[in-house]
Motif scaffolding. Structure first.
Motif, short mmCIF file in Angstrom:
data_model
loop_
_atom_site.label_atom_id
_atom_site.label_comp_id
_atom_site.label_asym_id
_atom_site.label_seq_id
_atom_site.Cartn_x
_atom_site.Cartn_y
_atom_site.Cartn_z
N ARG A 197 0.81 -1.23 0.00
CA ARG A 197 0.00 0.00 0.00
C ARG A 197 0.84 1.27 0.00
O ARG A 197 0.50 2.25 -0.66
CB ARG A 197 -0.92 -0.01 1.23
CG ARG A 197 -1.83 1.20 1.33
CD ARG A 197 -2.82 0.99 2.47
NE ARG A 197 -3.72 -0.11 2.18
CZ ARG A 197 -4.37 -0.82 3.11
NH1 ARG A 197 -4.16 -0.57 4.39
NH2 ARG A 197 -5.20 -1.78 2.77
N GLY A 198 1.96 1.29 0.68
CA GLY A 198 2.73 2.51 0.83
C GLY A 198 3.53 2.91 -0.39
O GLY A 198 4.02 4.05 -0.45
N HIS A 199 3.71 2.00 -1.35
CA HIS A 199 4.50 2.35 -2.55
C HIS A 199 3.83 1.82 -3.83
O HIS A 199 4.50 1.45 -4.78
CB HIS A 199 5.91 1.79 -2.43
CG HIS A 199 5.97 0.33 -2.09
ND1 HIS A 199 5.97 -0.13 -0.79
CD2 HIS A 199 6.01 -0.78 -2.87
CE1 HIS A 199 6.02 -1.46 -0.79
NE2 HIS A 199 6.04 -1.87 -2.05
N LEU A 200 2.51 1.84 -3.81
CA LEU A 200 1.73 1.25 -4.91
C LEU A 200 1.29 2.33 -5.90
O LEU A 200 0.80 3.39 -5.51
CB LEU A 200 0.50 0.55 -4.34
CG LEU A 200 -0.39 -0.24 -5.31
CD1 LEU A 200 0.37 -1.44 -5.88
CD2 LEU A 200 -1.65 -0.72 -4.58
N VAL A 201 1.44 2.03 -7.19
CA VAL A 201 0.87 2.85 -8.26
C VAL A 201 -0.25 2.05 -8.91
O VAL A 201 -0.09 0.85 -9.21
CB VAL A 201 1.93 3.23 -9.31
CG1 VAL A 201 1.27 3.92 -10.51
CG2 VAL A 201 2.97 4.15 -8.70
N VAL A 202 -1.40 2.69 -9.10
CA VAL A 202 -2.57 2.03 -9.68
C VAL A 202 -2.84 2.59 -11.07
O VAL A 202 -2.95 3.81 -11.24
CB VAL A 202 -3.82 2.21 -8.80
CG1 VAL A 202 -5.03 1.54 -9.44
CG2 VAL A 202 -3.57 1.66 -7.39
N VAL A 203 -2.93 1.69 -12.05
CA VAL A 203 -3.32 2.08 -13.41
C VAL A 203 -4.71 1.50 -13.65
O VAL A 203 -4.88 0.28 -13.74
CB VAL A 203 -2.33 1.56 -14.47
CG1 VAL A 203 -2.80 1.96 -15.87
CG2 VAL A 203 -0.93 2.11 -14.21
N GLU A 204 -5.69 2.38 -13.68
CA GLU A 204 -7.08 1.97 -13.90
C GLU A 204 -7.43 2.21 -15.37
O GLU A 204 -7.21 3.30 -15.89
CB GLU A 204 -8.01 2.77 -12.99
CG GLU A 204 -9.49 2.49 -13.20
CD GLU A 204 -10.36 3.63 -12.70
OE1 GLU A 204 -11.11 4.19 -13.52
OE2 GLU A 204 -10.27 3.98 -11.51
N ILE A 205 -8.01 1.20 -16.01
CA ILE A 205 -8.24 1.27 -17.46
C ILE A 205 -9.67 0.86 -17.80
O ILE A 205 -10.11 -0.25 -17.46
CB ILE A 205 -7.27 0.35 -18.22
CG1 ILE A 205 -5.83 0.57 -17.75
CG2 ILE A 205 -7.38 0.58 -19.72
CD1 ILE A 205 -4.87 -0.51 -18.19
#
Length: 264
Positions: A197-205
């Motif tokens: 959670r502390g270093h997460l990048v989310v790519v929502e498509i």
């Protein structure tokens, strides 16, 4: 965001498949353009994607889902999937999707890393719920009359009781979906998201607001970092103000992001 990612979560909705040639079911007109026979019947996607038809009119139900199974098997994932796979080679990556088409697995993602919140068309369950475990649909090939979109010939059967089988996907108003196959990957996804959670990048498509399951997951997962990249042609706004919205198709956006990273 991508360059600083310690882990990557891909959250994908129906818009992810459009660039692969999969039909856009947005609204009745979009659905009827893909399936003209249903216009004559006045049936919408929501009405067809109802488990009641498997009991009341199984030839109608399997005409629809048998066609979709064949379509997904014949579809080649677009170039954006390969971009995501290359990113996944660099950092720990998982996929959360409402799609039931199996395109991420077909594109080379480890099946154990793909959480399918609505199940998969590529697996079946017993309509009667006899206790037979969910099984692959690998040997299923439903013959369909293209003029009526109804199944003709034998329909898929349960290996346990011999009764009618249905796709192992969560339909509208579905109280009989068997989540046992999907649950382990969904549980693993939740644990993995907490860990990173502390270093997460989310790519929502390609995830819209009409059925916001994927959007909510993306927003929740990115809440700690604010690192959300939302790719959506029609609804790119990031409502909580933390993240970036791109009003582009999936393949174009992913290729442009990769090119931008290469130029830096």
């Amino acid at each position: 965001m991508l360059d600083g990612a310690g882990a990557l979560l891909v959250c994908a909705g129906a818009g992810m498949g459009v660039d692969s040639g999969l039909p856009d079911f947005r609204g009745p007109e979009g659905f009827w353009r893909a399936y003209p026979p249903y216009r004559a019947l006045g049936l919408s996607f929501e009405e067809l994607a109802d488990p009641v038809h498997f009991a009341d009119d199984p030839a109608l139900a399997w005409g629809f889902y048998g066609h979709r199974l064949s379509l997904y098997r014949a579809t080649t994932p677009h170039a954006g999937f390969a971009v995501l796979r290359r990113w996944a080679d660099r950092v720990p990556t998982r996929v959360f999707t409402s799609n039931v088409d199996g395109q991420f697995q077909k594109a080379g993602f480890d099946a154990e890393s793909v959480a399918e919140v609505h199940g998969s068309t590529h697996h079946l369950q017993c309509l009667a719920g006899c206790g037979e475990p969910v099984w692959p649909a690998d040997d299923v090939d439903v013959e369909i009359d293209p003029a009526t979109m109804r199944a003709v010939g034998p329909l898929p059967a349960c290996g346990g009781c011999g009764g009618l089988a249905r796709p192992n996907i969560l339909m509208f108003g579905d109280w009989s979906w068997d989540p046992s196959f999907a649950r382990p990957r969904l549980t693993a996804h939740a644990a993995w998201t907490r860990e990173h959670r502390g270093h997460l990048v989310v790519v929502e498509i390609g995830a819209g607001n009409a059925i916001p399951t994927v959007r909510r997951q993306a927003e929740l997962a990115s809440a700690a970092t604010g690192a959300l990249i939302r790719i959506n042609v029609r609804e790119p706004a990031v409502r909580h103000g933390r993240g970036v919205g791109l009003a582009l198709p999936a393949a174009d956006a992913l290729r442009a992001l990769e090119l931008g990273r290469e130029r830096q």
